[in-house]
Design a protein around this motif. Structure first.
Motif, mmCIF file in Angstrom:
data_model
loop_
_atom_site.group_PDB
_atom_site.id
_atom_site.type_symbol
_atom_site.label_atom_id
_atom_site.label_comp_id
_atom_site.label_asym_id
_atom_site.label_seq_id
_atom_site.Cartn_x
_atom_site.Cartn_y
_atom_site.Cartn_z
ATOM 1 N N PHE A 137 0.841 -1.193 0.000
ATOM 2 C CA PHE A 137 0.000 0.000 0.000
ATOM 3 C C PHE A 137 0.883 1.253 0.000
ATOM 4 C CE2 PHE A 137 -2.360 -3.375 2.128
ATOM 5 C CZ PHE A 137 -3.584 -3.335 1.471
ATOM 6 N N PRO A 138 0.349 2.380 -0.472
ATOM 7 C CA PRO A 138 1.129 3.621 -0.469
ATOM 8 C C PRO A 138 1.037 4.355 0.870
ATOM 9 C CG PRO A 138 -0.956 4.004 -1.566
ATOM 10 C CD PRO A 138 -0.935 2.533 -1.205
ATOM 11 N N ASP A 139 1.020 3.605 1.966
ATOM 12 C CA ASP A 139 0.871 4.198 3.297
ATOM 13 C C ASP A 139 2.228 4.656 3.823
ATOM 14 O OD1 ASP A 139 -1.809 3.616 3.133
ATOM 15 O OD2 ASP A 139 -1.653 1.751 4.280
ATOM 16 N N ALA A 140 2.811 5.593 3.107
ATOM 17 C CA ALA A 140 4.151 6.080 3.418
ATOM 18 C C ALA A 140 4.250 7.532 2.980
ATOM 19 C CB ALA A 140 5.204 5.231 2.710
ATOM 20 N N LEU A 141 5.233 8.220 3.496
ATOM 21 C CA LEU A 141 5.452 9.608 3.095
ATOM 22 C C LEU A 141 6.930 9.947 3.173
ATOM 23 C CD1 LEU A 141 6.122 11.188 5.937
ATOM 24 C CD2 LEU A 141 3.666 11.493 6.077
ATOM 25 N N SER A 142 7.265 11.093 2.603
ATOM 26 C CA SER A 142 8.624 11.622 2.681
ATOM 27 C C SER A 142 8.592 12.998 3.322
ATOM 28 C CB SER A 142 9.244 11.721 1.283
ATOM 29 O OG SER A 142 9.429 10.444 0.711
ATOM 30 N N VAL A 143 9.679 13.334 3.991
ATOM 31 C CA VAL A 143 9.837 14.652 4.616
ATOM 32 C C VAL A 143 11.069 15.308 4.008
ATOM 33 C CG1 VAL A 143 10.005 15.933 6.770
ATOM 34 C CG2 VAL A 143 8.889 13.684 6.742
ATOM 35 N N PHE A 144 10.835 16.293 3.152
ATOM 36 C CA PHE A 144 11.899 17.005 2.438
ATOM 37 C C PHE A 144 12.276 18.234 3.256
ATOM 38 C CE2 PHE A 144 13.455 20.218 -0.424
ATOM 39 C CZ PHE A 144 14.043 19.595 -1.519
ATOM 40 N N VAL A 145 13.483 18.238 3.797
ATOM 41 C CA VAL A 145 13.960 19.360 4.614
ATOM 42 C C VAL A 145 14.991 20.150 3.821
ATOM 43 C CG1 VAL A 145 15.117 20.045 6.744
ATOM 44 C CG2 VAL A 145 13.547 18.078 6.740
ATOM 45 N N ALA A 146 14.723 21.417 3.609
ATOM 46 C CA ALA A 146 15.650 22.276 2.875
ATOM 47 C C ALA A 146 16.863 22.599 3.743
ATOM 48 C CB ALA A 146 14.952 23.568 2.450
ATOM 49 N N ILE A 147 18.037 22.172 3.296
ATOM 50 C CA ILE A 147 19.284 22.553 3.968
ATOM 51 C C ILE A 147 19.747 23.905 3.434
ATOM 52 C CG2 ILE A 147 21.684 21.887 4.395
ATOM 53 C CD1 ILE A 147 19.578 20.082 5.731
ATOM 54 N N ASP A 148 19.580 24.099 2.136
ATOM 55 C CA ASP A 148 19.851 25.382 1.490
ATOM 56 C C ASP A 148 18.529 25.976 1.003
ATOM 57 O OD1 ASP A 148 22.692 24.908 1.628
ATOM 58 O OD2 ASP A 148 22.489 23.605 -0.128
#
Length: 297
Positions: A137-148
């Protein structure tokens, strides 16, 4: 559309409200502005920039033009500062509330687009990759943290808000990457307005695994580094036969947000389980300059 999913993070008062949950459900993402403060960012950058993490473990993933965004990927948090980032309450608990259940750490990667040479990331869904690694299942996520700072000039993330609702799109090999069916993507752009995720250092984008996203090459004189953490629901444990080289359910020990600044481990990366890119069936990596970089470091 972006304003409906754009929120400011205040550690003293922040909570996941019905408005935030609705934005994630409808748009497929939320942005939390200032999730990491300047002091935390400074400590995170010292690990990423001043250790052997990148020279020893970095590699390139060629795009369709032959240019390469570079990355380092690890499958377990570890006990260093970046491990505290992966395990801290404001990341993990937020992810659990957005996905509706306990999560575990699936992977973290440092994505690097160097000035003038950093390549593009082809249109894809993260679930387009993870489906091949046994997630049912697509029961997942991503957390994109901007370093720059991330902007159009240096190749910020582009998303199609609401595109998670179409389900998983067929993916195929595009140069060294895995990319979504471009004919379908072009049609979907007419339905879901392309949105550029311009972000300041410390901002974080939480996005569903079926959200279509991409990023252009970095043609600017400024680098674009981002830390991307992925979390999968405990209930979505990957099929054992397909999971490798990525982890099946492993309990995640959360830490308070203060652990990032309290952590004194800047250089010991034992236990992080760095990915050998030759074992990843979803990419064709270029590791040709890894030994040279390590020697220089």
């Amino acid at each position: 559309l972006i304003s409906e999913a754009d929120f400011t993070y205040d550690e003293a008062t922040f909570e996941i409200t019905d408005k935030i949950l609705k934005a994630f459900k409808e748009q497929g993402y939320i942005i939390l502005r200032g999730l990491f403060n300047p002091e935390e960012l400074k400590k995170i950058k010292s690990v990423l920039e001043e250790t052997d993490l990148v020279p020893k473990h970095g590699y390139g993933i060629p795009d369709a033009t032959g240019r390469m965004p570079k990355m380092v990927l690890w499958r377990a948090p570890g006990t260093d500062v970046t491990g505290m980032v992966c395990r801290c309450e404001k990341v993990v608990t937020t992810s659990e509330k957005l996905l509706g259940g306990e999560v575990y750490h699936y992977s973290t990667k440092l994505m690097m687009k160097e000035p003038l040479i950093g390549g593009r990331q082809e249109w894809h869904q993260d679930y387009g990759y993870w489906y091949q690694n046994g997630l049912l299942f697509p029961d997942a996520l991503s957390v994109f943290v901007a370093i720059d700072r991330c902007n159009k000039a240096n190749g910020c993330l582009q998303v199609l808000p609401g595109s998670h609702k179409v389900g998983r799109i067929e993916h195929k090999s595009v140069a060294g990457q895995t990319g979504a069916d471009l004919e379908r993507v072009e049609h979907l752009k007419k339905v879901f307005p392309l949105t550029y995720m311009e972000m300041e250092p410390g901002d974080a984008l939480f996005f569903h695994s079926n959200v279509l996203h991409a990023s252009d090459a970095n043609n600017s004189s400024n680098r674009r580094w981002a830390l991307i953490m992925a979390y999968n629901r405990k209930s979505n444990n990957p099929l054992e036969s397909l999971a490798p080289p990525f982890p099946r359910y492993t309990p995640l020990e959360k830490v308070p947000n203060s652990a990032i600044l309290d952590c004194t481990n800047l250089t010991d990366f034992s236990g992080k389980e760095f990915l050998d890119p030759t074992a990843d069936k979803t990419v064709k990596a270029d590791t040709s300059n890894r030994s040279e970089q390590a020697t220089k470091a």
